[in-house]
Design an enzyme around this catalytic site. Structure first.
Site: not given
Ligand code: 0RA
Length: 648
Positions: A439, A512, A514
């Site tokens: 990303e 990630d 998250d």
């Protein structure tokens, strides 16, 4: 299916203990469990539950059972109770001194399903049965209510009887039924923790397919939700269709449903369109999911296309002489259940999940030609909406074809036709090449520094990619991020996807831990699943996460994937008294940190976190393969509780 039809199709022809045919003893099961339950991982473990529940469902299909209770016990066991007739307890003629129940649980391949009589309608696929569960359990407790008495028998250590079947008291007034509790053997299975959601999802499908059968689930394990769940559907598969479309926007309220039932075969179909762009046809034969389709699905598709084209013509909804709607056009946004019951199902295909009986093609086609045509006549407004949606799909299909031709020509002209922002690897041997999708540019920066440039490529993508669930093909193909993905992988997409042309043996989605990472991962997985399904199915798509923590042990550094890895670490290192270092996301990670997260630092240079993650990734791949739409939704729920991605 209602009780009357079940009674008829499942003629119980004076079933006695002699109908239980006997093949062999239990040792082979413990020696090669994979042969009987597929694996000793989570899928095999849950297979035990399906085996036992299937027996109760068979009893329900035969018209004798109205309720099944599944309980995960506090001590790790699983109990399944049905209110059927109770397993026969009379002496087995071939096994003097043994009850039929004992034979069913101790002799491989013993069971009504394999004999001539007994159930006329049963899966066959799951028929390995009760003895396999017994063989793979440290303990199994059988209780049978029958003839006014409660009988009990216990087995230990992989199916060794502890005593004989004995009467332990009276059965509750008028009650018949079977209760089986088993404790999976920890020396056989990689892990013995049942996953409640896996079980409830399957129980719910059983309940949809068996109208009015009540299935209850309770999780009594400490730390789990003790609230019982009840699955019971008066609408049967029509309720199933409503359920599948519940997270989407239905094209219209009504669900079309019809059934045809003949002497030894019957079909039930329920369908409804949504405003989305994918088809979702779930087919079943005798309650078993036929993931690979088969004759019943073929008959349905064929008749559906023809019925809708006929309706469109007869109502002048299409121009004179215009091209007809293709199957693809009419199935855009379709959610359908096709469920057949037949006496001798032939399961074919790679995973034995494809129905081979040709009679089912004509049965389902006949039912659809007749009954769906009637339904359209009675619901002309809905019919017109379906035709309009099909025409829209047809237009988009033609536009997409042009766009694809253009992309193809463009990549031919550009030489390699690779996207500008791809950091490619130098090897041209796809087997050893890996593509990391990351990303944003800063993540790409760290990854590029840490990689092995010979075999590892990095493709940064910007922000959230297009949700392909919400866009038609023509729009999707105009999206720059999607174009970059297609070009980098180099094997085309959808029907044209060619697995032999892939440029990387592994594509690793590296996002990630998250919420944003989770969102991106889901969008990418959705894209791969929808547009490059064979790629996912062949196990090329992986998911990786950089670790969340590191800890110092002596002079070396240990990386820990997430909170549960940290908890496990603390169990293994009870005297650990230092802090954990919380790592930032991929973008802020130092490339040397990234390098250190390698599992085998000597061998590989980058991000071999992925190898620890490989099991997770394999899992996701197999999950995605199983039952796409439903499972994807589940994937989304379990991994990104905060966002309902596909519904944005
Ligand atoms: C064969 C015959 C009969 C019952 C069953 C099998 C049976 C098996 C299982 C396994 C779990 N629950 C079950 N319930 C029933 C009935 C024989 C008769 O009553 O004539």
């Amino acid at each position: 299916m209602n009780a009357e039809t079940k009674d008829r199709t499942a003629t119980v022809s004076q079933y006695t203990a002699s109908d239980i045919t006997v093949l062999e003893g239990l040792e082979p099961v413990r020696k090669r469990p994979g042969m009987y339950i597929g694996s000793t991982g989570p899928s095999g473990l849950h297979h035990l539950v399906w085996e036992i529940v299937d027996n109760g469902v068979d009893e329900a299909m035969a018209g004798y059972c109205t309720r099944i209770d599944v309980t995960l016990l506090a001590d790790g066991g699983c109990r399944v109770i049905d209110n059927g007739r109770g397993i026969p307890i009379d002496e087995h003629p071939q096994y003097k001194g043994k009850s039929a129940a004992e034979v069913v649980y101790t002799v491989l391949h013993a069971g009504g399903k394999f004999g001539g009589g007994g159930y006329k309608v049963s899966g066959g696929l799951h028929g390995v049965g009760a003895s396999v569960v017994n063989a793979l359990s440290t303990r199994l407790l059988l209780e049978v209510d029958r003839g006014g008495k409660r009988h009990r028998m216990e087995f230990r250590d992989g199916g060794q009887p502890v005593g004989k079947l004995e009467v332990v008291g009276d059965a509750p007034r008028g009650r018949t039924g079977t209760s089986v509790s088993f404790w999976p053997d920890g020396s056989i299975f990689e892990e013995t923790d049942f996953r409640a959601q896996t079980i409830t999802e399957r129980l719910q499908v059983y309940a949809f397919l068996n109208r009015n059968l009540e299935i209850r689930f309770k999780d009594e394990r400490p730390g789990h939700d003790p609230e019982p769940q009840v699955f019971k559907y008066a609408g049967g598969i029509a309720d199933y269709v409503r359920h599948l479309n519940a997270t989407k926007e239905a094209l219209f309220k009504r669900v079309a449903a019809y059934s045809v039932s003949e002497d030894t075969q019957e079909v039930e179909v329920a369908l409804q369109w949504n405003t989305g762009y994918y088809e979702s046809i779930h087919s079943f034969a005798n309650g078993i999911a036929t993931i690979e389709g088969g004759m019943h699905e073929d008959g349905f598709r064929q008749a559906l296309t023809s019925v809708i084209n006929k309706f469109a013509k007869s109502r002048n909804l299409v121009k004179e002489g215009a091209d007809g709607l293709t199957g693809e056009d009419v199935r855009e946004g379709l959610t359908a259940i096709v469920s057949v019951r037949l006496t001798e199902p032939q399961f074919e295909g790679q995973t034995k999940a494809k129905l081979g009986n040709t009679a089912m093609r004509s049965l389902v086609a006949r039912a659809t030609n007749e009954k769906l045509a009637e339904w359209l006549e009675e619901n002309p407004k809905e019919g017109a909406q379906v035709v309009k949606k099909g025409l829209d799909a047809q237009r988009a299909r033609l536009a997409a074809k042009q766009a694809k031709d253009l992309t193809r020509r463009k990549s031919a002209l550009d030489g390699a036709g690779l996207p500008g922002k791809l950091y490619d690897c130098s090897s041209r041997n796809a087997h050893e090449c890996e593509l990391f999708i990351v990303e944003g540019n800063s993540a790409a920066g760290s990854a590029v520094k840490a990689r092995d440039p010979r075999t590892q490529a990095v493709l940064p993508i910007r922000g959230k990619i297009l949700n392909v669930e919400k866009a038609r093909v023509d729009k999707m193909l105009k999206n720059a991020e999607i174009q970059a993905l297609i070009m980098a992988i180099g094997a085309g997409l959808s029907e044209d996807f060619d697995l032999t042309k892939i440029r990387y043996g592994k594509v690793i989605i590296l996002a990630d831990a998250d919420v944003d990472g989770s969102h991106i991962r889901t969008l990418l997985l959705t894209f791969f699943l929808r547009q490059m399904k064979p790629f996912v199915e062949a196990g090329h798509v992986y998911v990786a996460q950089p670790p969340l923590y590191s800890a110092e042990v002596g002079t070396s550094k240990v990386y820990l994937k997430d909170d549960s890895a940290r908890a496990r670490f603390l169990v293994e290192h009870p005297n650990y008294n230092k802090d954990f270092n919380r790592l930032k996301g991929l973008g802020e990670m130092d490339w040397s940190e990234l390098k250190e997260t390698t599992i085998d630092p000597d061998k590989r240079s980058l991000l071999q976190v992925t190898m620890e993650e490989a099991s997770v990734a394999d899992n996701i791949c197999s999950i995605l393969m199983g039952d796409d739409v439903e499972v994807r939704r589940h994937f989304i729920q379990t991994n990104a509780k905060d966002v309902r991605f596909l519904d944005i």
